[in-house]
Scaffold this motif. Sequence first.
Motif, PDB file in Angstrom:
ATOM      1  N   UNK A  39       4.874  38.483  -5.230  1.00  0.00           N
ATOM      2  CA  UNK A  39       4.474  39.828  -4.810  1.00  0.00           C
ATOM      3  C   UNK A  39       2.994  39.878  -4.441  1.00  0.00           C
ATOM      4  N   UNK A  40       2.157  39.181  -5.202  1.00  0.00           N
ATOM      5  CA  UNK A  40       0.724  39.166  -4.891  1.00  0.00           C
ATOM      6  C   UNK A  40       0.485  38.511  -3.528  1.00  0.00           C
ATOM      7  N   UNK A  41       1.118  37.378  -3.292  1.00  0.00           N
ATOM      8  CA  UNK A  41       0.978  36.708  -1.998  1.00  0.00           C
ATOM      9  C   UNK A  41       1.460  37.615  -0.862  1.00  0.00           C
ATOM     10  N   UNK A  42       2.540  38.328  -1.118  1.00  0.00           N
ATOM     11  CA  UNK A  42       3.098  39.262  -0.139  1.00  0.00           C
ATOM     12  C   UNK A  42       2.084  40.363   0.177  1.00  0.00           C
ATOM     13  N   UNK A  43       1.512  40.941  -0.863  1.00  0.00           N
ATOM     14  CA  UNK A  43       0.604  42.075  -0.686  1.00  0.00           C
ATOM     15  C   UNK A  43      -0.661  41.677   0.065  1.00  0.00           C
ATOM     16  N   UNK A  44      -1.120  40.457  -0.124  1.00  0.00           N
ATOM     17  CA  UNK A  44      -2.376  40.093   0.549  1.00  0.00           C
ATOM     18  C   UNK A  44      -2.127  39.525   1.939  1.00  0.00           C
ATOM     19  N   UNK A  45      -0.848  39.424   2.346  1.00  0.00           N
ATOM     20  CA  UNK A  45      -0.554  39.050   3.718  1.00  0.00           C
ATOM     21  C   UNK A  45      -0.181  37.605   3.932  1.00  0.00           C
TER      22      UNK A  45
ATOM     23  N   UNK B  24       2.593  35.809   3.978  1.00  0.00           N
ATOM     24  CA  UNK B  24       4.027  36.086   3.927  1.00  0.00           C
ATOM     25  C   UNK B  24       4.874  34.827   3.807  1.00  0.00           C
ATOM     26  N   UNK B  25       4.501  33.772   4.480  1.00  0.00           N
ATOM     27  CA  UNK B  25       5.301  32.554   4.410  1.00  0.00           C
ATOM     28  C   UNK B  25       5.306  31.988   2.997  1.00  0.00           C
ATOM     29  N   UNK B  26       4.128  31.925   2.373  1.00  0.00           N
ATOM     30  CA  UNK B  26       4.051  31.464   0.986  1.00  0.00           C
ATOM     31  C   UNK B  26       4.818  32.400   0.066  1.00  0.00           C
ATOM     32  N   UNK B  27       4.702  33.701   0.332  1.00  0.00           N
ATOM     33  CA  UNK B  27       5.390  34.683  -0.507  1.00  0.00           C
ATOM     34  C   UNK B  27       6.900  34.480  -0.429  1.00  0.00           C
ATOM     35  N   UNK B  28       7.419  34.243   0.755  1.00  0.00           N
ATOM     36  CA  UNK B  28       8.869  34.051   0.910  1.00  0.00           C
ATOM     37  C   UNK B  28       9.338  32.845   0.110  1.00  0.00           C
TER      38      UNK B  28
END
Length: 878
Positions: free
Chosen positions: A133-139, A141-145
């Motif tokens: 979620x933190x990776x997602x929020x800071x943009x 997205x690929x790492x977040x997925x």
Amino acid sequence: MLSGMNPTAALDQALEALRRADVDAGRAVPVAERAKRQADAEGDDAAASIAERAWGRALLQCGNVDSAISHLRDSVEFAEKSGSPALAGETRIPLAAALLQRGEPHEALRNIDDAVASLTGAGHARARAQRADILHQIGRLTEAHTEYESAISLLRDGGDLLNLQRALVNRGILHTERYVFPAAEADLEEARELAGRLGRKLATAIIDENLGFLETVRGDVPAALARLGRAEQAIGELGGQLGPVFSDQAELLLSVGARGEAADAAQRAVLAFERDQRHLLVPAARLLLTQAAVLGRDWTTALDQARQAHRDFVAQQRAEWAALAQLGVLRAQLALGHDTPISGEDAETMVATLSSAGWPAAALEAHLAAARLAGSRAEAKRSRFHLHRAGAVDRRGPAALRARGWYARALLAWEDGNAQATDRAVRAGLRILDEHAASLGATDLRAHSAAHRSELSELGLRLALRSGEPARVFEWAERGRAGRLAHRPVRPPDDPELAALLAELRATVREIDQPGRAAPDLRHRQSLLERRIRDRARLYPGVPGQPPATPVKVADLDLGDRALIEFARADGALHALSLVGGRLRLRALGAADDDVAELVARLAFALRRLAHRTGSAQSRAAALTLLQRTAEVLDRTLFGLLPEIGDRPLVLVPTGSLHSVPWSVLPSCSGRPVTVSPSATLWHAAAERRDAVLGTVAVAAGPGLAGAHDEAQAVAALHGVAPLAGEAATVEAVLKAVGTADTLHLAAHGRLAVDQPLFSDLRLHDGPLVVHDLERLDRVPRTVVLASCDSGRSVVCTGDELLGLSATFMGSGTVHLIASVVPVPDAETRPLMVEFHRGLARGAAPAAALADAQKSLRGNGLEALVAAAGFGCFGAGH
């Protein structure tokens, strides 16, 4: 019980506080406080850590982020004192979430990385989900997925349904942002089912909000409105945070071009995030304010908001989001013509960052901005590269994205000098947007959605002007205006909820109008009712597959002895197309659009001064002089280069501010039949109707106007009918007349609601008759006379789409409309209206009857001049 920990009174209390923090945060704080005191008394550092964690989690749930962080950091210290890395790791999970909310993403990442390293089993899975979620929020997205995939698998294996539900929601949002809609819907629906099974009502409402966001991005506006409306109500009732709902509403309103409402929603989001100390989300809401300003071409506001968002993102060390804000800054600077300090290399970095972030729309806009920047610096090769990349967008994406891709391809063809390819690309983009607009049932949404087609239609008009062929310019002038009025709004007339809301609104406004009754609570009730009516009316979908209006061909316009003049704007300059005797001519008028708008504003100012009798004789004389001089200047500007019109009757198709011109005061229009239409296509459709003008006649008079009753009596007597007046002039009675009469004359207070034009109204005995009332009718009269102030004036949206009373009548089928574009004096309107109706009774066409009536009042004083000047004939006119 936690593994390896002995039961104590302090530990039992701490665990109870931790349980309550998730299910009843407001009551968990005192339980945690008592547990902390007990832990201190027993010297139990582990229990103290859990109590502090419960305290912090409860505060975080209640929106007190700063205090939550303080207690969570204390929890980590106690866990480390107790010698338990796992206990510290469990606390670092909510601490990372709180730090993220406060706008410290890198500190949040440091804490969550420590938690991932120190935890095993279920704790490790929860930490991975929080890291995603933190990776997602800071943009990122690929790492977040990738992290979501691992975390969700671990949470499934461990049977942790609560955190699985949370992770599915977050991954569903990420899929939505990347336009992977089937996967997004599957995640969100599974999360919704889990939340229901777990009895998490607030979570269910938040998932509904995210499903509304999904429908927004996918393009199903009615479904998105319904979802977000239910979510806002439920989250509000459950005491949840509404900032994300306001943010999603702003996104939705931006998607249909409703920039004013979108800006309001974005501003509410900013205030809510600041109030709830969710500082991480504030700059993203400012970017929504930037987008709303861009839609309105308010480039100064766009620049200010984008710069502020950029500063915040840089401070939060969020590179991807900072690049998105930098894009907003660049677009505004280019539009304002400012020298932008960004270098070509920095622009390339911005494009690369946004492309790798996985935001398709942002990447496309970055390529377009970089192409424009390169073009301004004569870097043709670089400009072409970026246009090519922007045009390579996935053609299976949302309508707005696909249309922007066609716009990029059109610009590339334009730069190549390939007129045919430019034309094909522009038409393809417009077709996509027009098909999407057909899915919208509400008039205001369809009108506002034209904002997204403005750059395409403007490029088509510029291409036509470059060709110098009048017929091509005429076609593109028509394609760029008032196409939405050709389709009636979707309004089931038997909607009982909408009818009840309208009745309640009338009763409320009538109560407000009573002396001494305009209390704040009544105004608040009126505002809430208007919003509910608006939202209810927007739920109806349009007609899928409905073809866009086809512009009329010049050869099909049967003008007879009339002259048609269509005005068009391109690159800030005004052009005129005149069709006389079958010959179409094109002329550049040599006038800046802003200068013409200033002249129109002066005319309105002078007429308003003359309409008020309270001014001195000197001020009224000055206003009359201003009126006459301004009218002469505007007349020369608009008609001075059109000698071919001679003394023919005129059909005028305005653009922009010209929609508000009181045409009869211009020397070239005075004394001759003039009719005004939003487009030549609509004029042609109206003129094709050959049924009689008069037919059955209905007359009504509203309250509060001394001359309205006498006017209604006189007009009714001419046609041998009884007027609706006094207590008989109710909204229901007038609507019945509107739905059955062939000709309607209505003398009443009129009001154009500039901010919400579908609440423009005519005041009747029991309250206002609003546009929403009219849109519920199956039919309207062929001829309508509105003897009311401002009833002929409309709110002009992008693309010359019109909203208001007059636009609604014309869009619903009225062929001839007589109405005023300025305030008019009450008593002095009666002679004009009587003379006009005498002309109709003699068989004169409406435009001719109005011109004759206006001529008959010349020399009768200033009041008669003002009463006559404001009225115009809209529609067919003959």
